[in-house]
Design a protein around this motif. Sequence first.
Motif, PDB file in Angstrom:
ATOM      1  N   GLN A  14      50.853  66.126 -21.697  1.00  0.00           N
ATOM      2  CA  GLN A  14      51.052  66.861 -20.458  1.00  0.00           C
ATOM      3  C   GLN A  14      52.250  66.337 -19.665  1.00  0.00           C
ATOM      4  O   GLN A  14      52.662  66.936 -18.698  1.00  0.00           O
ATOM      5  N   GLN A  30      50.789  73.642 -28.574  1.00  0.00           N
ATOM      6  CA  GLN A  30      49.442  73.080 -28.685  1.00  0.00           C
ATOM      7  C   GLN A  30      48.937  73.114 -30.118  1.00  0.00           C
ATOM      8  O   GLN A  30      48.244  72.195 -30.567  1.00  0.00           O
ATOM      9  N   MET A  78      43.444  66.749 -26.785  1.00  0.00           N
ATOM     10  CA  MET A  78      44.871  66.529 -26.587  1.00  0.00           C
ATOM     11  C   MET A  78      45.043  65.329 -25.658  1.00  0.00           C
ATOM     12  O   MET A  78      44.336  65.194 -24.673  1.00  0.00           O
ATOM     13  N   GLU A 129      55.318  71.846 -25.170  1.00  0.00           N
ATOM     14  CA  GLU A 129      54.126  71.372 -25.871  1.00  0.00           C
ATOM     15  C   GLU A 129      52.851  71.982 -25.288  1.00  0.00           C
ATOM     16  O   GLU A 129      51.803  71.952 -25.914  1.00  0.00           O
ATOM     17  N   ALA A 130      52.957  72.585 -24.096  1.00  0.00           N
ATOM     18  CA  ALA A 130      51.806  73.244 -23.482  1.00  0.00           C
ATOM     19  C   ALA A 130      51.687  74.715 -23.908  1.00  0.00           C
ATOM     20  O   ALA A 130      50.691  75.364 -23.608  1.00  0.00           O
ATOM     21  N   TYR A 153      47.743  79.791 -34.158  1.00  0.00           N
ATOM     22  CA  TYR A 153      47.478  79.979 -32.730  1.00  0.00           C
ATOM     23  C   TYR A 153      47.331  81.460 -32.466  1.00  0.00           C
ATOM     24  O   TYR A 153      47.740  82.296 -33.267  1.00  0.00           O
TER      25      TYR A 153
END
Length: 162
Positions: free
Chosen positions: A6, A129, A1, A123-124, A142
């Motif tokens: 982040q 992810q 990533m 997005e974390a 996921y």
Amino acid sequence: MSTDAQVPFLTQEAYDRLVEELEYLSTTGRDEIAQRIEAAREEGDLKENGGYHAAKDEQGKQEARIRTLQQLLKTAKVGEAPTSRGVVEPGTVVTAIVAGDEETFLLGSREIAAGSDLDVYSEASPLGQAILGLKIGEKSSYEAPNGRQISVEITGVETYTG
């Protein structure tokens, strides 16, 4: 990533709104809480003083919000929402089939979509992810907190227009 994933993304409007909120909480908000604590303290016995404990609790929440805002504003990438290229990235509106149900949501910070009906996923997050960087038609999965694998298929990616 990538390290960009982040860094939280904020529109200029969201950034300005959060700067204003931080300024208020750091000045007037702190003064108001201090006055409420002092007024409650003057009522006497602090052990059984519900108003005092409620004001102290609110003060703690307010200080936590101030720290959160300071960190977010310090690290955020500010600008226009990225123009959709059909790739899932922070600041885009994603339509996906998640565990068999179609969902439309914003990938990014909740602060961007304040006042919007859109669901927001960081997005974390596990979902974020799993889909970051995917193109329309691509699939991923996921692991949910219960250990179950959740399938995701991207069916649309659009520019966030606020």
